[in-house]
Scaffold this active site. Sequence first.
Site, PDB file in Angstrom:
ATOM      1  CG  ASP A  77     -26.641  72.185-163.825  1.00 20.96           C
ATOM      2  OD1 ASP A  77     -26.406  73.087-164.664  1.00 20.96           O
ATOM      3  OD2 ASP A  77     -27.648  72.176-163.101  1.00 20.96           O
ATOM      4  CG  ASP A 109     -25.507  75.362-161.932  1.00 21.27           C
ATOM      5  OD1 ASP A 109     -25.427  75.328-163.173  1.00 21.27           O
ATOM      6  OD2 ASP A 109     -26.505  74.953-161.307  1.00 21.27           O
ATOM      7  CB  SER A 161     -28.455  77.766-162.311  1.00 16.17           C
ATOM      8  OG  SER A 161     -28.460  77.046-163.522  1.00 16.17           O
TER       9      SER A 161
END
Length: 422
Positions: free
Chosen positions: A163, A161, A5
């Site tokens: 998101d 990542d 992330s």
Amino acid sequence: MVTASHNPPADNGYKLYLGDGAQIIPPVDAQIEAAIGGLGPLAAVPAAALASPLITQHGDEVAQAYLAAIVAASPGLPAAAGPRPLGVVYTALHGVAAGLALRAFGQAGFPPPQVVAAQADPDPDFPTVAFPNPEEPGALDLALADARRLGADLVIANDPDGDRLAVAVPDPAVPGGWRALTGDQVGALLGAYLLDRTASGPEPGRRLVATTVVSSTMLAAIAATAGARYAETLTGFKWIVRAGESTPGSRFVFGYEEALGYSVGDVVRDKDGISAALALLSLATEAHRDGQTLLDRWDALEAAYGVHLTAQVTLPAAAPGQIMARLRAAPPAALAGWPVTGIGDLSAGTAGLPPSDVLRYHLPGGRVVIRPSGTEPKLKAYLEVTEPLSGRPLAAARAAAARRLGPLRQAVTDLVAAGAAG
């Protein structure tokens, strides 16, 4: 799913999902932990060869299915075009999203954005940013520099990542001429837009939007006006995407949390920065066609629902749990001169929410939520000040909210410091 992330490179970890596509929640987490604990030393666990039928190696068909699904669920490119295409700068912040994001934009009919070249390819060292979280000051500097040079209309960014989604827009009133929108602003803008786009669909009263107990309260007001359902959950998308489970018969349209996470529809049962970017591009393109900007759309929301000014205060705390216990034992009667009109303690669970170490203080025209960080020795406080226009210009209501926010921030800092001192 193995991911770093936006965390430091040494902090790789993994996310676990259930068969319903959402992240695990209790009691499954404890069951998995127990199963792992029963395996013994890692070296003693047999591992299959890569050619084993136990291992599936996926190709591009997975990406193709994902793209087809999110594009089908997206609001899409507005039918009528503006006088010129929307100028967009995009950055992946050295992460993995650029390839899929650009394919998604093209497949949905949007013109290709200008990509920040120095940050387009995955690089675990994140060489151009101090910390690759788009919430952090400086993370968007290269994208903003490109936007100024090109005269762009919009900057969008995914975290490493993919998101989360960050958004910045031109604003000559701020230093540097560009303003990064908060997660609460983007959440309200997308929520209002998606509710408007689905208003003529089947059974509009079943539509559900959701956010968390620490996010702005504006989405609740937007949902009420739209005749849609609204739910509040604990922080984390494992709860947001399951909001419909506590509201039977509902249809999940949108969910968000203030930390730049958004879920558009029920195709991806987690926060997803690429499908969120498609919805944001649709909204921004429509506004551009109508001679407006996202700031104009935000002005319209606050004119309709009142000023909702939010801020987060992160406070170091060696023993967050002890401070929370002291706050419960000696609750404040007032904060920054405003009486505490109610206290919500989620430690025992309430209103359909599972137990969580969270305190909510309700004030006249305001709210404070305090919780320990889940990963660091810190307490996080989420502040919101609301100001109805009451016949005043929007600028006057915003100025009044800003005057209240500073003292409230200091009062919360002092409250936590007193709790730390015991």
